[in-house]
Design a protein around this motif. Structure first.
Motif, mmCIF file in Angstrom:
data_model
loop_
_atom_site.group_PDB
_atom_site.id
_atom_site.type_symbol
_atom_site.label_atom_id
_atom_site.label_comp_id
_atom_site.label_asym_id
_atom_site.label_seq_id
_atom_site.Cartn_x
_atom_site.Cartn_y
_atom_site.Cartn_z
ATOM 1 N N THR A 93 79.921 51.454 79.787
ATOM 2 C CA THR A 93 80.010 50.094 79.202
ATOM 3 C C THR A 93 78.753 49.278 79.508
ATOM 4 O OG1 THR A 93 82.406 50.151 79.473
ATOM 5 C CG2 THR A 93 81.376 47.993 79.123
ATOM 6 N N ALA A 94 78.295 49.391 80.779
ATOM 7 C CA ALA A 94 77.071 48.666 81.159
ATOM 8 C C ALA A 94 75.878 49.178 80.373
ATOM 9 C CB ALA A 94 76.827 48.826 82.662
ATOM 10 N N LEU A 95 75.813 50.516 80.218
ATOM 11 C CA LEU A 95 74.706 51.086 79.438
ATOM 12 C C LEU A 95 74.769 50.627 77.987
ATOM 13 C CD1 LEU A 95 74.567 54.744 80.798
ATOM 14 C CD2 LEU A 95 72.841 52.969 81.097
ATOM 15 N N ALA A 96 76.000 50.604 77.436
ATOM 16 C CA ALA A 96 76.146 50.143 76.052
ATOM 17 C C ALA A 96 75.700 48.689 75.924
ATOM 18 C CB ALA A 96 77.593 50.304 75.607
ATOM 19 N N GLU A 97 76.093 47.862 76.918
ATOM 20 C CA GLU A 97 75.663 46.449 76.882
ATOM 21 C C GLU A 97 74.151 46.340 76.988
ATOM 22 O OE1 GLU A 97 77.775 44.580 80.003
ATOM 23 O OE2 GLU A 97 79.709 44.542 78.942
ATOM 24 N N MET A 98 73.568 47.160 77.894
ATOM 25 C CA MET A 98 72.101 47.128 78.020
ATOM 26 C C MET A 98 71.429 47.543 76.714
ATOM 27 S SD MET A 98 71.293 46.072 81.016
ATOM 28 C CE MET A 98 71.974 45.852 82.650
ATOM 29 N N LYS A 99 71.950 48.616 76.111
ATOM 30 C CA LYS A 99 71.372 49.064 74.844
ATOM 31 C C LYS A 99 71.518 47.998 73.775
ATOM 32 C CE LYS A 99 72.045 54.044 75.594
ATOM 33 N NZ LYS A 99 72.741 55.266 75.126
ATOM 34 N N ALA A 100 72.702 47.365 73.743
ATOM 35 C CA ALA A 100 72.900 46.289 72.755
ATOM 36 C C ALA A 100 71.923 45.145 72.991
ATOM 37 C CB ALA A 100 74.344 45.783 72.842
ATOM 38 N N THR A 101 71.706 44.812 74.301
ATOM 39 C CA THR A 101 70.740 43.747 74.626
ATOM 40 C C THR A 101 69.336 44.141 74.174
ATOM 41 O OG1 THR A 101 72.076 43.154 76.541
ATOM 42 C CG2 THR A 101 69.811 42.341 76.480
ATOM 43 N N ILE A 102 68.989 45.411 74.447
ATOM 44 C CA ILE A 102 67.650 45.884 74.041
ATOM 45 C C ILE A 102 67.509 45.842 72.519
ATOM 46 C CG2 ILE A 102 66.134 47.903 73.984
ATOM 47 C CD1 ILE A 102 67.293 48.661 76.717
ATOM 48 N N GLU A 103 68.554 46.329 71.826
ATOM 49 C CA GLU A 103 68.486 46.319 70.360
ATOM 50 C C GLU A 103 68.408 44.900 69.830
ATOM 51 O OE1 GLU A 103 71.886 48.450 69.118
ATOM 52 O OE2 GLU A 103 71.087 50.442 69.669
ATOM 53 N N GLN A 104 69.179 43.985 70.452
ATOM 54 C CA GLN A 104 69.131 42.586 70.022
ATOM 55 C C GLN A 104 67.748 41.999 70.237
ATOM 56 O OE1 GLN A 104 71.461 41.020 68.443
ATOM 57 N NE2 GLN A 104 70.419 39.052 68.317
ATOM 58 N N ALA A 105 67.159 42.318 71.409
ATOM 59 C CA ALA A 105 65.806 41.820 71.684
ATOM 60 C C ALA A 105 64.806 42.389 70.689
ATOM 61 C CB ALA A 105 65.404 42.193 73.116
ATOM 62 N N GLU A 106 64.969 43.698 70.370
ATOM 63 C CA GLU A 106 64.077 44.311 69.391
ATOM 64 C C GLU A 106 64.223 43.639 68.030
ATOM 65 O OE1 GLU A 106 61.801 46.566 69.470
ATOM 66 O OE2 GLU A 106 61.910 47.190 71.559
ATOM 67 N N LEU A 107 65.510 43.393 67.644
ATOM 68 C CA LEU A 107 65.740 42.734 66.348
ATOM 69 C C LEU A 107 65.151 41.334 66.322
ATOM 70 C CD1 LEU A 107 69.429 43.830 65.640
ATOM 71 C CD2 LEU A 107 67.371 44.638 64.497
ATOM 72 N N GLU A 108 65.336 40.589 67.433
ATOM 73 C CA GLU A 108 64.767 39.240 67.483
ATOM 74 C C GLU A 108 63.257 39.285 67.413
ATOM 75 O OE1 GLU A 108 66.277 37.490 71.004
ATOM 76 O OE2 GLU A 108 68.316 37.186 70.214
ATOM 77 N N LYS A 109 62.669 40.268 68.147
ATOM 78 C CA LYS A 109 61.213 40.388 68.119
ATOM 79 C C LYS A 109 60.729 40.713 66.714
ATOM 80 C CE LYS A 109 57.440 43.236 69.962
ATOM 81 N NZ LYS A 109 57.125 44.396 70.833
ATOM 82 N N LYS A 110 61.408 41.693 66.068
ATOM 83 C CA LYS A 110 61.011 42.054 64.710
ATOM 84 C C LYS A 110 61.201 40.879 63.761
ATOM 85 C CE LYS A 110 61.996 47.005 65.153
ATOM 86 N NZ LYS A 110 62.844 48.122 64.672
ATOM 87 N N LEU A 111 62.288 40.113 63.970
ATOM 88 C CA LEU A 111 62.539 38.961 63.103
ATOM 89 C C LEU A 111 61.458 37.908 63.252
ATOM 90 C CD1 LEU A 111 64.426 37.548 61.131
ATOM 91 C CD2 LEU A 111 65.678 36.619 63.078
ATOM 92 N N VAL A 112 61.091 37.624 64.524
ATOM 93 C CA VAL A 112 60.033 36.625 64.767
ATOM 94 C C VAL A 112 58.722 37.080 64.145
ATOM 95 C CG1 VAL A 112 58.633 35.544 66.555
ATOM 96 C CG2 VAL A 112 61.094 35.718 66.852
ATOM 97 N N VAL A 113 58.382 38.363 64.382
ATOM 98 C CA VAL A 113 57.124 38.881 63.828
ATOM 99 C C VAL A 113 57.175 38.865 62.310
ATOM 100 C CG1 VAL A 113 55.655 40.911 63.659
ATOM 101 C CG2 VAL A 113 56.636 40.285 65.862
ATOM 102 N N SER A 114 58.344 39.275 61.747
ATOM 103 C CA SER A 114 58.477 39.299 60.287
ATOM 104 C C SER A 114 58.334 37.897 59.700
ATOM 105 C CB SER A 114 59.821 39.907 59.913
ATOM 106 O OG SER A 114 60.003 39.864 58.524
ATOM 107 N N GLU A 115 58.999 36.917 60.332
ATOM 108 C CA GLU A 115 58.884 35.538 59.827
ATOM 109 C C GLU A 115 57.455 35.028 59.921
ATOM 110 O OE1 GLU A 115 61.660 33.293 62.061
ATOM 111 O OE2 GLU A 115 63.437 33.989 60.944
ATOM 112 N N ALA A 116 56.803 35.331 61.054
ATOM 113 C CA ALA A 116 55.416 34.886 61.196
ATOM 114 C C ALA A 116 54.518 35.545 60.155
ATOM 115 C CB ALA A 116 54.916 35.200 62.605
ATOM 116 N N VAL A 117 54.732 36.856 59.957
ATOM 117 C CA VAL A 117 53.921 37.576 58.963
ATOM 118 C C VAL A 117 54.178 37.020 57.565
ATOM 119 C CG1 VAL A 117 53.576 39.807 57.849
ATOM 120 C CG2 VAL A 117 53.710 39.664 60.332
#
Length: 424
Positions: A93-117
């Motif tokens: 469960t902790a690993l799943a939460e960590m992975k979800a956090t990582i994926e969320q951070a990746e999505l946010e990063k991609k979203l920020v970069v995409s919006e800026a681009v």
């Protein structure tokens, strides 16, 4: 050694003398043999009873011990498996939460970069559209200038064509002028020609005689024109020179150019034009409009018939020049706007790059923390797997428990079991 054959099984076996003697003794002593058989039977019964009792006791003891061990092992395995499953479930469960956090951070990063681009691309497209519009405006301006130049060249060609016709009628024109100008001068003739067109072609123009002789000399006429804002469009100093055929001393046009240039400068006029009938046979001046700016700046020599055309040409050129100057100022202002836009774009890129670097560092710190957590979880998983391995080894040892191993190092029990084995 003697060979003895068993009468029942017909098996031959060897017996030494002592054994043979013993056998003979047993055969001979029938009563001893019977007693011996009875005692052997009794001993056998006692042995069987003792063995059965010992066997029952050992079996009961072993069964109780094995049952207890099995119960303990089952309880331990059940507890360990349950705890292990619970811990593994928590870790997963902790690993799943960590992975979800990582994926969320990746999505946010991609979203920020995409919006800026997208924002940068949008601004780039807008800038490109502006540049394209500027290029289109520039092309239209060039096209307009080319059209105006074509019109002016065509007008010049028409003037040249008219000039050729006028040259043919030059002498007749001179006679006509001489007839027409009886009681008039060339100055009056030019003034009359201008006044004919003043109301239609030159409604806002100033065309008067130069009466200011404070500098010691003066021209004949001054032409000036301004726009609606009062800005001067053009100014011309005119000098008229006429000479009859009966004149003994012939003058040349060049004799008056220096004085005309002086008058133009003193009266602050932009152009100077000499309207002349001098040197009537000269092909140089009979071509119509002669540019003598190689001697004096912005100076022309014309025949009287080109008096109105020279005003029109210079006036149109000055008007176009002012228009071009206004357009040039507009283009310069637009270039300044583009430069300011590029500066703002560069500043935005710098600010975005700085914020992106900060976000990247924070994101890297978060990733490092997640990696450390994953490493710790991996160590916990390895420890649980090691515990499972020890349980498996304990189970293997329990399953490998045998009577032989239990009686190892116990001579009494070993002897009993040996006797039991021999009896069986």
């Amino acid at each position: 050694m003697n060979d003895i054959i068993c009468p029942k099984c017909k098996t031959a076996f060897k017996v030494d003398e002592a054994g043979f003697a013993d056998i003979l003794k047993q055969v001979r002593d029938d009563s001893f043999n019977k007693e011996l058989q009875e005692r052997l039977k009794l001993a056998e019964k006692d042995k069987e009873s003792a063995v059965k009792l010992a066997e029952a006791n050992v079996k009961n003891t072993l069964q109780d011990s094995i049952a207890k061990k099995d119960a303990e092992i089952v309880a331990l395995k059940t507890k360990s498996e349950k705890e292990l499953q619970e811990q593994l479930a928590k870790k997963e469960t902790a690993l799943a939460e960590m992975k979800a956090t990582i994926e969320q951070a990746e999505l946010e990063k991609k979203l920020v970069v995409s919006e800026a681009v997208k924002k940068i691309e949008k601004e780039r497209d807008e800038l490109q559209n502006k540049l394209n519009n500027k290029e289109t405006e520039q092309q239209l301006l060039e096209k307009s200038l080319n059209e105006k130049l074509y019109i002016e060249l065509k007008a010049k060609d028409d003037i040249i064509r008219l000039k050729d016709e006028e040259i043919t009628l030059r002498k007749d024109l001179k006679l006509k002028l001489s007839t027409k100008m009886i009681g008039e001068t060339l100055e009056q003739h030019c003034e009359n020609e201008f006044n004919k067109l003043r109301a239609t072609a030159f409604p806002k123009a100033f065309f008067e005689k130069d009466n200011d002789s404070r500098t010691g000399s003066k021209g004949d006429f001054i032409y000036k024109e301004t726009d609606e804002a009062g800005n001067e469009i053009i100014s011309i100093m005119f000098e008229m020179k006429n000479e009859g055929d009966e004149t003994a001393t012939k003058k040349r046009n060049e004799d008056f150019l220096k004085e005309l240039d002086k008058d133009r400068t003193e009266k602050k006029c932009e152009y100077a034009v000499l309207v002349s009938l001098l040197e009537s046979e000269s092909e140089l001046y009979n071509t119509g409009i002669l540019d003598v700016s190689y001697k004096y700046p912005k100076m022309y020599v014309v025949r009287p018939q080109f008096f109105i055309p020279i005003i029109t040409l210079l006036r149109n050129a000055a008007t176009n020049s002012m228009h071009y100057k206004a357009e040039l100022a507009l283009v310069r202002n637009q270039n300044i706007d583009i430069t300011n836009f590029e500066d703002k774009m560069n500043k935005f890129k710098e600010d975005f790059g700085r914020n992106y670097d900060l976000a990247s560092r924070k994101f890297k710190e978060a990733i490092d923390g997640i990696d450390k957590t994953i490493s710790q979880l991996q160590k916990t998983k390895d420890a649980l797997l090691s515990s499972e391995n020890n349980l498996r080894l304990a189970n293997d040892k329990t399953e490998g428990l045998t009577i032989k191993k239990l009686t190892h190092g116990n001579p009494t029990m070993k002897a009993k079991f040996d006797e039991l084995g021999d009896n069986e």
